[in-house]
Write an enzyme that holds these catalytic residues in place. Structure first.
Site, PDB file in Angstrom:
ATOM      1  N   GLU A 131       0.624  -1.259   0.002  1.00 24.29           N
ATOM      2  CA  GLU A 131       0.161   0.034  -0.014  1.00 24.29           C
ATOM      3  C   GLU A 131       0.846   1.120   0.029  1.00 24.29           C
ATOM      4  O   GLU A 131       0.506   2.016  -0.618  1.00 24.29           O
ATOM      5  CB  GLU A 131      -0.855   0.081   1.154  1.00 24.29           C
ATOM      6  N   HIS A 134       2.017   2.102  -3.335  1.00 21.97           N
ATOM      7  CA  HIS A 134       1.180   3.131  -4.159  1.00 21.97           C
ATOM      8  C   HIS A 134       1.388   4.317  -4.098  1.00 21.97           C
ATOM      9  O   HIS A 134       1.320   5.082  -5.065  1.00 21.97           O
ATOM     10  CB  HIS A 134      -0.089   2.508  -3.959  1.00 21.97           C
ATOM     11  N   GLU A 201      -0.712  -2.422  -9.933  1.00 22.39           N
ATOM     12  CA  GLU A 201      -0.806  -3.056  -8.901  1.00 22.39           C
ATOM     13  C   GLU A 201       0.389  -4.192  -9.000  1.00 22.39           C
ATOM     14  O   GLU A 201       1.072  -4.270  -7.810  1.00 22.39           O
ATOM     15  CB  GLU A 201      -1.975  -3.966  -9.043  1.00 22.39           C
TER      16      GLU A 201
END
Length: 281
Positions: A131, A134, A201
Site C-alpha cells: 500500500e 502505491h 498493482e
C-alpha cells in the site's frame, strides 16, 4: 517495464480523448476536451482521497487506539523513507486494505478489521509495504488522471450519441465513424483504464517487496486474502464499487480469466503471487 506500459497506455487514452474531441468540434473540440479533462483531473487530484475514504466507510484512528498497527505502519514508512501516513480503520469483516493520498506527505493507509484478524504480523507488514508502494509511486495521481480522462471520453461519446439522435452535424460526420465512437470509444477507454490499474498493482507489489525485502510475506498474504474474500466478500454497494479498484484485492468476485481479465482492475492473483515468489534479494 511497468512504468513504460503505463506511459504508453496513458498516452493512448489521452490520444483517444483528443481524437473524439476533434471529431465533434475540430481543433476547438480537441482543445475543449483537453481543458475539460484538466479541470476534472485537478478536482480528482485534490479531493479523491477524501471521497474514497468516505465511500469506503473508513475512520481515522490515533496511535493510542491501536499501538501495534501504528508500530507496523511506522516501521514500513521508515523503510520506504516516507513520512508517517495517516491510519484509517474500516469496520468490515471482509479482509482488505488500500492506500490513498496525492503524495507521500499526504499518504493514507486504510485496513479493514477483517484483514487484521486474518493475517499474521509478517503478512500484514507485507500488505502495508504494497500500500505504501502505491503512495511512493504516486499512483493516486496516475489513477486520478486515468479515471477522469476515461470518464471524459464516456461523457463525450454520450454527447455525440445525443447529438446524432437529435440530428446535429449529420452533414459533417460519417455515420459509421460516429457509431463507432459511440459504441467502441467508452469500451476502449475502460479497457485502457483497467490495464493501467493492473500495471500499477504489479508495480506496488514489486515496490512493497523491495522495501520489506520479504516478497514471500506478501505472496502468502495474497493467498489468504483470496480465500478470505471468497468467504466474506464486501457488499456490492455503489460506494464500495466506486473504490473497489483501490483495494489490494478485488473485494467482490475473485474470478479471473477470459473476458473478465480484460475488464478487471486487478491482475489475476495467481500471476501476482508467481511474480513475487520469483523475486530474489
Amino acid at each position: 517495464m511497468n512504468f513504460l506500459k503505463t506511459t504508453v497506455l496513458l498516452a493512448t487514452l489521452t490520444g483517444l480523448l483528443v481524437a473524439i474531441g476533434g471529431l465533434i468540434g475540430g481543433t476547438g473540440g480537441m482543445i475543449f476536451a483537453l481543458i475539460f479533462a484538466g479541470v476534472m483531473n485537478f478536482t480528482a487530484y485534490w479531493f479523491s482521497d477524501k471521497m474514497a475514504l468516505r465511500m469506503a466507510g473508513a475512520h481515522q484512528i490515533q496511535e493510542s487506539d491501536d499501538p501495534h498497527l501504528f508500530a507496523m505502519v511506522r516501521e514500513v514508512a521508515e523503510l520506504s523513507r516516507m513520512p508517517m501516513p495517516r491510519v484509517y480503520i474500516i469496520q468490515n469483516d471482509s479482509p482488505n486494505a488500500f492506500a490513498t493520498g496525492r503524495d507521500p506527505k499526504h499518504g493514507v493507509v486504510a485496513v479493514t478489521t477483517g484483514i487484521q484478524r486474518l493475517l499474521t504480523d509478517r503478512e500484514l507488514r507485507g500488505v502495508l509495504g504494497h500500500e505504501m508502494g502505491h503512495v511512493k509511486n504516486r499512483d493516486i495521481l496516475t489513477s486520478s488522471i486515468v479515471a477522469t480522462v476515461a470518464g471524459a471520453i464516456s461523457m463525450i461519446a454520450q454527447m455525440l450519441m445525443w447529438s446524432s439522435l437529435l440530428g446535429g452535424r449529420r452533414d459533417e460526420q460519417n455515420p459509421l465513424v460516429t457509431l463507432g465512437v459511440i459504441l467502441i470509444a467508452p469500451i476502449a477507454a475502460s479497457m485502457i483504464q483497467f490495464g493501467i490499474s493492473r500495471q500499477r498493482e504489479y508495480a506496488a507489489d514489486k515496490t512493497g517487496a523491495e522495501v520489506t525485502r520479504d516478497p514471500e510475506a506478501l505472496a502468502s498474504a495474497l493467498e489468504k486474502l483470496q480465500r478470505g474474500v471468497e468467504m466474506r466478500p464486501m457488499q456490492d454497494t455503489p460506494a464500495q464499487e466506486a473504490v473497489s479498484a483501490l483495494y489490494i484485492v478485488k473485494p467482490f468476485s475473485m474470478r479471473s480469466g477470459g473476458m473478465s481479465k480484460l475488464f478487471s482492475t486487478h491482475p489475476p492473483l495467481e500471476e501476482r503471487i508467481e511474480r513475487l515468489r520469483k523475486m530474489r534479494f
